[in-house]
Design a protein around this motif. Structure first.
Motif: not given
Length: 293
Positions: A57-66
Motif C-alpha cells: 500500500r505504501a507504493v500505491g498498490g491495491g492489495v488484499e490479505v488471505f
C-alpha cells in the motif's frame, strides 16, 4: 503505460500470489502492484502478511490479505473458497509458495511436508480456481520451480519419503513435479483462455530453508550470499510471465531470466506427468475432472 505510471494491461487485473510475506513472493506482489494490478497475497502468519500488505500500500498498490497454511489441504480449499466468494474475476495465479526441510515432517493430512506444500498445494489450488480463471479473457498460471528440478526424480514407490528421506531429494522431486504439472496443465488447457508456464527464479538471497537447513546450506549459503540475486531480481521472471503482453498465448514452457529455455529431459516425459496428475488427484481428493477444457 498510464499517466500515473501504471501499466494499462494490468490496471484491471486481479492476481493471486501464494507465499507472499517475504522473499520472491513479496517482491512479485510489490512489482505487480506497482504496475497497477490488484494483488491478493497469502501467508501463514497474519502479522507478517499484514506487514507485507502495508509495504504494498505504501507504493500505491491495491492489495488484499488471505491467511492460510497451504501445507494443509483444508486450508487450500478454504483459501480457494474465500477468493471465489470475494472476487468475481481472477486473471493470474502465481504459485510461489514453497519450502525446504532437511528432516522429514508430516502435515496435518499425514503427507510429507515438502511434497505437500511445494507440489500438492499448487496442484489443488490451481484446479479449484480454474473455472474462475477461464472466465478471464486471457488468464495465466505461473508456477515457481527451480533448476534443482534437473536433479529430481519422481519416485512413485516412495513419494512421501517414508522408506528413505533426504531433504535435497525431496526438494528436487517437488521442483520436478512443478514442471511436470505445468506441462500437463498446459496440455489439458489447450483451447481455453488460460496459459501455464513454469519459472526458475535463480539463486536468490532469502530466508528460504532457514527453519531446517541441511549441512550444505549451512556451509555454502553464507559464502554464496554476496553473489545471490536480490528478491526483486529473483521475482523478475515471475512478474514478466504474469504481465508481458506478448505472452498472452504462450503456454507449456519453462522460463529463466525472463526467456523460455529447455528444462530437464525427465520433465518432458508425458507418461510420468499423466501418472503424477492421477496420483495427485487422488492425494488431494479431487472428485471432479481436473483441468479439462
Amino acid at each position: 503505460m498510464l499517466a500515473d505510471g501504471r501499466h494499462a494491461e494490468l490496471a484491471d487485473r486481479t492476481i493471486l500470489i501464494t507465499g507472499s510475506t517475504g522473499g520472491i513472493g513479496k517482491a512479485t506482489a510489490l512489482g505487480l502492484a506497482t504496475m497497477g494490478a490488484r494483488v491478493l497475497i497469502t501467508g501463514r502468519d497474519r502479522g507478517r502478511t499484514e506487514d507485507a500488505a502495508r509495504e504494498i500500500r505504501a507504493v500505491g498498490g491495491g492489495v488484499e490479505v488471505f491467511i492460510a497454511d497451504l501445507s494443509s489441504q483444508s486450508e487450500v480449499r478454504r483459501l480457494a473458497d474465500e477468493v471465489l466468494q470475494r472476487h468475481p474475476r481472477l486473471d493470474v495465479l502465481v504459485n510461489n509458495v514453497g519450502g525446504y526441510w532437511n528432516t522429514r515432517h508430516v502435515t496435518a493430512d499425514g503427507l510429507e511436508h515438502t511434497f505437500a506444500l511445494n507440489h500438492l498445494a499448487p496442484f489443488l489450488l490451481t484446479n479449484l480456481l480454474l473455472e474462475r480463471l477461464k472466465q478471464s479473457d486471457t488468464a495465466r498460471v505461473v508456477t515457481v520451480s527451480s533448476n534443482a528440478h534437473s536433479m529430481g526424480f519422481i519416485d512413485f514407490d516412495d513419494l512421501q519419503g517414508e522408506r528413505s528421506y533426504s531433504g535435497a531429494r525431496a526438494y528436487n522431486q517437488s521442483k520436478l513435479a512443478n514442471v511436470l504439472f505445468t506441462y500437463e496443465l498446459a496440455r489439458r488447457l489447450q483451447g481455453t483462455s488460460v496459459t501455464a508456464n513454469a519459472v526458475h527464479p535463480g539463486l536468490v538471497s532469502t530466508a528460504f530453508g532457514a527453519d531446517d537447513p541441511g549441512r550444505a546450506q549451512r556451509l555454502f549459503v553464507p559464502v554464496l550470499r554476496p553473489f545471490m540475486k536480490s528478491p526483486a531480481k529473483g521475482a523478475a521472471t515471475s512478474i514478466h510471465l504474469a504481465s508481458a503482453t506478448d505472452l498472452g498465448h504462450v503456454s507449456g514452457l519453462y522460463f529463466a531470466k525472463s526467456k523460455a529455455t529447455t528444462s530437464s529431459k525427465r520433465s518432458y516425459d508425458e507418461s510420468v506427468a499423466a501418472r503424477l496428475w492421477e496420483v495427485s488427484t487422488d492425494l488431494v481428493g479431487l472428485t471432479t475432472p481436473a483441468a479439462t477444457s
